[in-house]
Write a protein that holds these residues in place. Sequence first.
Motif, PDB file in Angstrom:
ATOM      1  N   THR A  73       0.772  -1.172   0.108  1.00  0.00           N
ATOM      2  CA  THR A  73       0.063  -0.121   0.070  1.00  0.00           C
ATOM      3  C   THR A  73       1.344   1.348   0.020  1.00  0.00           C
ATOM      4  O   THR A  73       0.970   2.030  -0.901  1.00  0.00           O
ATOM      5  CB  THR A  73      -0.653   0.071   1.490  1.00  0.00           C
ATOM      6  N   PHE A 115      -3.833   5.029  17.287  1.00  0.00           N
ATOM      7  CA  PHE A 115      -3.627   5.675  15.802  1.00  0.00           C
ATOM      8  C   PHE A 115      -2.757   5.759  14.919  1.00  0.00           C
ATOM      9  O   PHE A 115      -2.262   5.657  13.760  1.00  0.00           O
ATOM     10  CB  PHE A 115      -5.226   7.104  15.728  1.00  0.00           C
ATOM     11  N   MET A 147      -1.583  -3.736  15.316  1.00  0.00           N
ATOM     12  CA  MET A 147      -2.091  -3.254  14.451  1.00  0.00           C
ATOM     13  C   MET A 147      -1.774  -3.424  13.138  1.00  0.00           C
ATOM     14  O   MET A 147      -3.165  -3.621  12.160  1.00  0.00           O
ATOM     15  CB  MET A 147      -1.543  -1.892  14.843  1.00  0.00           C
ATOM     16  N   LEU A 158       1.917  -0.258   8.744  1.00  0.00           N
ATOM     17  CA  LEU A 158      -0.153   0.689   8.418  1.00  0.00           C
ATOM     18  C   LEU A 158      -0.119   0.616   9.745  1.00  0.00           C
ATOM     19  O   LEU A 158      -0.257   0.201  10.901  1.00  0.00           O
ATOM     20  CB  LEU A 158      -0.658   0.270   7.368  1.00  0.00           C
ATOM     21  N   SER A 159      -0.602   2.220   9.873  1.00  0.00           N
ATOM     22  CA  SER A 159      -1.765   2.528  11.000  1.00  0.00           C
ATOM     23  C   SER A 159      -2.671   3.551  10.510  1.00  0.00           C
ATOM     24  O   SER A 159      -2.466   4.164   9.431  1.00  0.00           O
ATOM     25  CB  SER A 159      -0.793   2.896  12.243  1.00  0.00           C
ATOM     26  N   CYS A 160      -3.553   4.213  11.134  1.00  0.00           N
ATOM     27  CA  CYS A 160      -4.869   4.839  10.142  1.00  0.00           C
ATOM     28  C   CYS A 160      -3.819   6.676  10.218  1.00  0.00           C
ATOM     29  O   CYS A 160      -4.346   6.871   9.338  1.00  0.00           O
ATOM     30  CB  CYS A 160      -5.776   5.052  11.828  1.00  0.00           C
ATOM     31  N   THR A 162      -1.116   6.709   8.919  1.00  0.00           N
ATOM     32  CA  THR A 162      -0.506   6.636   7.487  1.00  0.00           C
ATOM     33  C   THR A 162      -1.835   7.328   6.390  1.00  0.00           C
ATOM     34  O   THR A 162      -0.902   7.499   5.531  1.00  0.00           O
ATOM     35  CB  THR A 162      -0.570   5.423   6.974  1.00  0.00           C
ATOM     36  N   CYS A 163      -3.046   7.176   6.341  1.00  0.00           N
ATOM     37  CA  CYS A 163      -3.453   7.820   5.380  1.00  0.00           C
ATOM     38  C   CYS A 163      -4.476   9.127   5.989  1.00  0.00           C
ATOM     39  O   CYS A 163      -4.928  10.066   4.981  1.00  0.00           O
ATOM     40  CB  CYS A 163      -4.307   6.692   4.510  1.00  0.00           C
ATOM     41  N   PHE A 195     -10.094   0.706  -2.920  1.00  0.00           N
ATOM     42  CA  PHE A 195     -10.342  -0.867  -2.066  1.00  0.00           C
ATOM     43  C   PHE A 195     -11.719  -1.991  -2.579  1.00  0.00           C
ATOM     44  O   PHE A 195     -11.709  -2.910  -1.761  1.00  0.00           O
ATOM     45  CB  PHE A 195     -11.247  -0.586  -1.001  1.00  0.00           C
ATOM     46  N   GLU A 246     -14.962  -3.056  -1.740  1.00  0.00           N
ATOM     47  CA  GLU A 246     -15.583  -1.797  -1.804  1.00  0.00           C
ATOM     48  C   GLU A 246     -15.642  -2.121  -3.705  1.00  0.00           C
ATOM     49  O   GLU A 246     -15.631  -2.588  -4.337  1.00  0.00           O
ATOM     50  CB  GLU A 246     -15.452  -0.952  -0.420  1.00  0.00           C
ATOM     51  N   ASN A 252     -12.349   7.231  -1.921  1.00  0.00           N
ATOM     52  CA  ASN A 252     -11.455   8.805  -1.510  1.00  0.00           C
ATOM     53  C   ASN A 252     -11.267   8.772  -0.015  1.00  0.00           C
ATOM     54  O   ASN A 252     -12.052   8.302   0.681  1.00  0.00           O
ATOM     55  CB  ASN A 252     -12.694   9.879  -2.654  1.00  0.00           C
ATOM     56  N   LYS A 309     -16.002  15.252  12.500  1.00  0.00           N
ATOM     57  CA  LYS A 309     -17.349  14.274  12.540  1.00  0.00           C
ATOM     58  C   LYS A 309     -17.434  13.266  13.867  1.00  0.00           C
ATOM     59  O   LYS A 309     -18.268  11.663  13.585  1.00  0.00           O
ATOM     60  CB  LYS A 309     -16.460  12.395  11.418  1.00  0.00           C
ATOM     61  N   LEU A 317      -9.536   4.221  20.743  1.00  0.00           N
ATOM     62  CA  LEU A 317      -9.481   4.632  19.142  1.00  0.00           C
ATOM     63  C   LEU A 317     -10.807   5.612  18.857  1.00  0.00           C
ATOM     64  O   LEU A 317     -10.280   6.731  18.388  1.00  0.00           O
ATOM     65  CB  LEU A 317      -8.831   3.311  18.585  1.00  0.00           C
TER      66      LEU A 317
END
Length: 470
Positions: free
Chosen positions: A41, A176, A184, A190-192, A194-195, A208, A213, A217, A224, A284
Amino acid sequence: MVGELWAERSNGKCLFRLVGKKDNTSRGWWRDGEPLTHESTVRSVALRISVEPLSEDVTRRLDLDDRNLPSAVELSPLGDIAFVATEGSNSVEVLDAYSGRRISSIDNATQAPEGLWLDDSGARLYVQGFLSRSVAVYDVGLLIGSGSNRAELINEIATTTSEVLEPDVLAGKRIFYDSSDVRMSRDNYLSCATCHLDGEQDGRVWDFTNRGEGLRNTTTLRGKRGGQGRLHWSGNFDEVQDFEHDIRNAFGGLGFMAQADFEAGRDTPLGEKKAGVSKELDQLASYLQSLDRVPDSPFRTAHGGMSAEAKRGQKLFERLECASCHSGEAFTNSGDDTLYDVGTLSAASGLRLGNTLDGIDTPTLLGLWSTAPYLHDGSAATLDEVLERAAQSGKHGDVSSLSETERAELAQYLRELDQSVEEAHETDGAEESGCGCRLAAEDPPVQGVSLAGLLTVLLLGRRRRSGPRR
Ligand code: HEC
Ligand code: HEC
């Protein structure tokens, strides 16, 4: 998503050392037939750019295996050793700056290290840990002088006296960011963060399809509060704790939930509730819930009010009944669990949980100015393009009834939607230019992001912040 800049002068040329991550947006079942896996990724790199002529010496690009989110780079006085901090892996990599060979790795060098400084003698390395709230001091004299691979921790200095985040929020934020935790991620990739660095979005469209999926985007998590109704464009999750699935599958992590709890009806995203079962997943969720504000729109007036053009756009928003879906304070009816086909679906939109996708969950419209590209598949580079597509399809509000000027007013309203409350002020106009709290409207932020680029290189100004970073 890149970090630090380090300039050196060599033969009259200015060279910059940079670190960054390469997002593999060419890969995925839809794009090239290959699955996006935990190790394909993203990759971390350190690179060197010369300014005149502007070019990168690709042969000297250093690849950092099994590491996440490089954030800073320092060179030894002779320029032969490069120290690279990795914010996602909590390490400082020690590399031969010429061959790229890893000499050593200082593990657990604070939490989320993001700043490095080597003193003039080259003997002491200072590492600033964003989430340990500390600066660690290492003796690296031997390492630089004799080729030893040892760095010794001399001291760790706290940088805060009182913590502003609630304990669960801080703990969740550490989770995170942290890919060095095998729960993780496998192989530390990767972790959250990262993106979603700083809870924001990376401007990327990921394939994805192998997750059941399609092209998706990345959405910002800011404003949120951990979810406005269902999560994701296809509404396939209903709580933050459902990210246990992405962690176990896409990231190759062991997961935070005990296997027996997972198997007790919680092994599907919309199954039994996962909240209250794993301390870490709940933490989290606490961090995501703390993200309650979108960045203020720089398109508003100096006092935080809406421009006259946007106010006319607001009337059109009401007239076209956009709020029949983009409703309430958060401008979304996502809580109703209904998906809508507003003429934006294509074959690349793929599926929902492996089944037919017949609509999209209504997104919020707050903070839109900072979240290009738009739509679930990132197929609209600008807000004007979203409206252009709506006018053509006739399925996303009656936008075709608007004149060109009206459409521009509606777009301006969308650009100014945030959570600002207009500040009281005595004089308008004359004092406006004196207020330094906002950017001028003529100086809009860069919109549109190149999706093709594998490498995001964002010099300085790495983070656009809505307030002090905590
Ligand atoms: C490889 C990049 C990547 C990583 C890593 C990643 N995300 Fe995301 N995130 C995305 C994309 C792309 C979307 C939109 C996907 C969709 O809606 O189907 C998204 C959407 C979300 C949403 C939905 C927001 C909304 O308004 O519906 C949440 C919440 C979220 N991510 C949280 C997380 C958490 C928590 C983690 C870590 C466990 C994480 N993400 C890791 C790319 C990523
Ligand atoms: C029937 C429900 C519905 C109505 C009415 C509606 N929208 Fe939407 N809107 C959606 C959905 C669903 C999406 C997501 C589509 C996608 O991602 O492909 C969306 C997406 C958007 C986006 C892109 C947001 C983003 O983050 O990418 C904008 C902007 C937008 N709508 C503005 C409007 C405006 C302006 C109107 C009125 C003219 C309107 N919408 C009317 C449901 C609706």
